[in-house]
Design a protein around this motif. Structure first.
Motif, PDB file in Angstrom:
ATOM      1  N   GLY A 170       3.483 -19.060 -13.001  1.00 33.88           N
ATOM      2  CA  GLY A 170       2.478 -20.100 -13.147  1.00 33.88           C
ATOM      3  C   GLY A 170       2.067 -20.236 -11.652  1.00 33.88           C
ATOM      4  N   ARG A 171       2.681 -19.700 -10.494  1.00 36.88           N
ATOM      5  CA  ARG A 171       2.496 -19.748  -9.006  1.00 36.88           C
ATOM      6  C   ARG A 171       2.082 -18.468  -8.668  1.00 36.88           C
ATOM      7  NH1 ARG A 171       5.956 -21.433  -5.597  1.00 36.88           N
ATOM      8  NH2 ARG A 171       7.805 -20.473  -6.627  1.00 36.88           N
ATOM      9  N   PHE A 172       2.596 -17.465  -8.966  1.00 38.57           N
ATOM     10  CA  PHE A 172       2.520 -16.073  -8.363  1.00 38.57           C
ATOM     11  C   PHE A 172       1.589 -15.301  -9.360  1.00 38.57           C
ATOM     12  CE2 PHE A 172       6.338 -15.810  -5.481  1.00 38.57           C
ATOM     13  CZ  PHE A 172       5.743 -17.123  -4.783  1.00 38.57           C
ATOM     14  N   THR A 173       0.658 -14.230  -8.893  1.00 34.22           N
ATOM     15  CA  THR A 173       0.060 -13.519  -9.677  1.00 34.22           C
ATOM     16  C   THR A 173       0.092 -12.002  -8.902  1.00 34.22           C
ATOM     17  OG1 THR A 173      -1.667 -15.231 -10.547  1.00 34.22           O
ATOM     18  CG2 THR A 173      -2.288 -12.833 -10.801  1.00 34.22           C
ATOM     19  N   ILE A 174       0.576 -11.123  -9.817  1.00 32.78           N
ATOM     20  CA  ILE A 174       0.574  -9.769  -9.252  1.00 32.78           C
ATOM     21  C   ILE A 174      -0.573  -9.153 -10.029  1.00 32.78           C
ATOM     22  CG2 ILE A 174       1.993  -9.027 -11.518  1.00 32.78           C
ATOM     23  CD1 ILE A 174       3.541  -7.247  -9.289  1.00 32.78           C
ATOM     24  N   SER A 175      -1.143  -7.863  -9.210  1.00 33.07           N
ATOM     25  CA  SER A 175      -2.412  -7.208  -9.450  1.00 33.07           C
ATOM     26  C   SER A 175      -2.179  -5.782  -8.781  1.00 33.07           C
ATOM     27  CB  SER A 175      -3.515  -7.776  -9.292  1.00 33.07           C
ATOM     28  OG  SER A 175      -3.748  -8.071  -7.824  1.00 33.07           O
ATOM     29  N   LYS A 176      -3.122  -4.878  -9.396  1.00 36.00           N
ATOM     30  CA  LYS A 176      -2.722  -3.552  -9.176  1.00 36.00           C
ATOM     31  C   LYS A 176      -4.258  -2.885  -9.056  1.00 36.00           C
ATOM     32  CE  LYS A 176       0.414   0.311 -10.086  1.00 36.00           C
ATOM     33  NZ  LYS A 176      -0.013   1.279 -10.895  1.00 36.00           N
ATOM     34  N   ASP A 177      -4.308  -2.198  -7.842  1.00 31.69           N
ATOM     35  CA  ASP A 177      -5.841  -1.480  -7.809  1.00 31.69           C
ATOM     36  C   ASP A 177      -5.411   0.250  -7.661  1.00 31.69           C
ATOM     37  OD1 ASP A 177      -7.969  -0.294  -6.922  1.00 31.69           O
ATOM     38  OD2 ASP A 177      -8.820  -2.124  -5.708  1.00 31.69           O
ATOM     39  N   ASN A 178      -5.471   0.824  -8.576  1.00 26.41           N
ATOM     40  CA  ASN A 178      -4.868   2.189  -8.596  1.00 26.41           C
ATOM     41  C   ASN A 178      -5.712   2.925  -7.613  1.00 26.41           C
ATOM     42  OD1 ASN A 178      -2.295   2.163 -10.113  1.00 26.41           O
ATOM     43  ND2 ASN A 178      -3.519   2.336 -11.996  1.00 26.41           N
ATOM     44  N   ALA A 179      -6.981   2.578  -7.723  1.00 26.99           N
ATOM     45  CA  ALA A 179      -7.950   3.401  -6.930  1.00 26.99           C
ATOM     46  C   ALA A 179      -7.792   3.288  -5.504  1.00 26.99           C
ATOM     47  CB  ALA A 179      -9.346   2.968  -7.180  1.00 26.99           C
ATOM     48  N   ALA A 237       1.091  -1.365   0.082  1.00 22.66           N
ATOM     49  CA  ALA A 237       0.190  -0.074   0.171  1.00 22.66           C
ATOM     50  C   ALA A 237       0.821   1.116   0.031  1.00 22.66           C
ATOM     51  CB  ALA A 237      -0.860   0.094   1.280  1.00 22.66           C
ATOM     52  N   ALA A 238       0.670   2.255  -0.805  1.00 18.57           N
ATOM     53  CA  ALA A 238       0.970   3.450  -0.922  1.00 18.57           C
ATOM     54  C   ALA A 238       0.491   4.343  -0.021  1.00 18.57           C
ATOM     55  CB  ALA A 238       1.558   4.049  -2.311  1.00 18.57           C
ATOM     56  N   SER A 239       1.285   5.232   0.586  1.00 18.69           N
ATOM     57  CA  SER A 239       0.797   6.410   1.399  1.00 18.69           C
ATOM     58  C   SER A 239       1.692   7.795   0.914  1.00 18.69           C
ATOM     59  CB  SER A 239       0.807   6.184   2.836  1.00 18.69           C
ATOM     60  OG  SER A 239       2.162   6.156   3.445  1.00 18.69           O
ATOM     61  N   GLY A 240       0.939   8.954   0.987  1.00 23.90           N
ATOM     62  CA  GLY A 240       1.566  10.033   0.425  1.00 23.90           C
ATOM     63  C   GLY A 240       1.684  10.243  -0.856  1.00 23.90           C
ATOM     64  N   PHE A 241       1.414   9.400  -1.688  1.00 20.15           N
ATOM     65  CA  PHE A 241       1.284   9.427  -3.187  1.00 20.15           C
ATOM     66  C   PHE A 241       0.402   8.333  -3.582  1.00 20.15           C
ATOM     67  CE2 PHE A 241       4.311   6.055  -4.624  1.00 20.15           C
ATOM     68  CZ  PHE A 241       4.778   5.513  -3.679  1.00 20.15           C
ATOM     69  N   THR A 242      -0.078   8.417  -5.041  1.00 19.11           N
ATOM     70  CA  THR A 242      -0.742   7.418  -5.672  1.00 19.11           C
ATOM     71  C   THR A 242       0.243   6.729  -6.571  1.00 19.11           C
ATOM     72  OG1 THR A 242      -1.353   9.095  -7.564  1.00 19.11           O
ATOM     73  CG2 THR A 242      -2.713   9.025  -5.563  1.00 19.11           C
ATOM     74  N   LEU A 243      -0.341   5.386  -6.926  1.00 12.82           N
ATOM     75  CA  LEU A 243       0.484   4.601  -7.777  1.00 12.82           C
ATOM     76  C   LEU A 243       0.004   4.702  -9.481  1.00 12.82           C
ATOM     77  CD1 LEU A 243       0.663   1.524  -5.754  1.00 12.82           C
ATOM     78  CD2 LEU A 243       2.248   3.188  -5.931  1.00 12.82           C
ATOM     79  N   ASP A 244      -0.901   5.415  -9.778  1.00 14.44           N
ATOM     80  CA  ASP A 244      -1.329   5.621 -10.800  1.00 14.44           C
ATOM     81  C   ASP A 244      -0.137   5.843 -12.039  1.00 14.44           C
ATOM     82  OD1 ASP A 244      -4.430   7.138 -10.694  1.00 14.44           O
ATOM     83  OD2 ASP A 244      -3.385   6.942  -9.152  1.00 14.44           O
ATOM     84  N   TYR A 245       1.160   6.550 -11.660  1.00 14.90           N
ATOM     85  CA  TYR A 245       2.243   6.608 -12.602  1.00 14.90           C
ATOM     86  C   TYR A 245       3.237   6.123 -12.296  1.00 14.90           C
ATOM     87  CZ  TYR A 245      -1.323  10.360 -13.931  1.00 14.90           C
ATOM     88  OH  TYR A 245      -2.206  11.064 -14.180  1.00 14.90           O
TER      89      TYR A 245
END
Length: 125
Positions: free
Chosen positions: A66-75, A23-31
């Protein structure tokens, strides 16, 4: 102050699953592209997976493909690493990092501007 905070680590049996959050704090991960790294005792930190700023492109190290999956929720300014079929060799401290530029599995770690403090993952019976 811009920070990344990892959570979700713990002790799990071989074959089990964990979901790590960054989790990011102090900034957003959009960019920002995000990478997950890990460091096992006595070993160098290595890249595990990364995801583009939009979340549309993902990359994995061969050892976790095949075992790990990365995902991102910019909101939510949060990135996840779903880890399934865990093995003892996955035991490490896991870190997330943010880069304001496109990344892939070959991107050097110094290209990442912000790092979390790490979360311990232990796979053991």
């Amino acid at each position: 102050q811009r920070q990344l905070v990892e959570s979700g680590g713990g002790l799990v049996q071989p074959g089990g699953s964990l979901r790590l959050s960054c989790a990011a704090s102090g900034f957003t991960l959009d960019y920002y592209a995000i990478g997950w790294f890990r460091q096992a005792p006595g070993k160098e930190r290595e890249g595990v997976s990364c995801i583009s700023s939009s979340g549309g492109d993902t990359y994995y190290a061969d050892s976790v493909k095949g075992r790990f999956t990365i995902s991102k929720d910019n909101a939510k300014s949060t990135v996840y690493l779903q880890m399934n079929s865990l093995k003892p060799e996955d035991t490490a401290v896991y870190y997330c990092a943010a880069a304001p530029r496109p990344v892939d599995v070959t991107t050097p770690q110094y290209e990442y501007d912000y790092w979390g403090q790490g979360t311990q993952v232990t796979v053991s019976s």
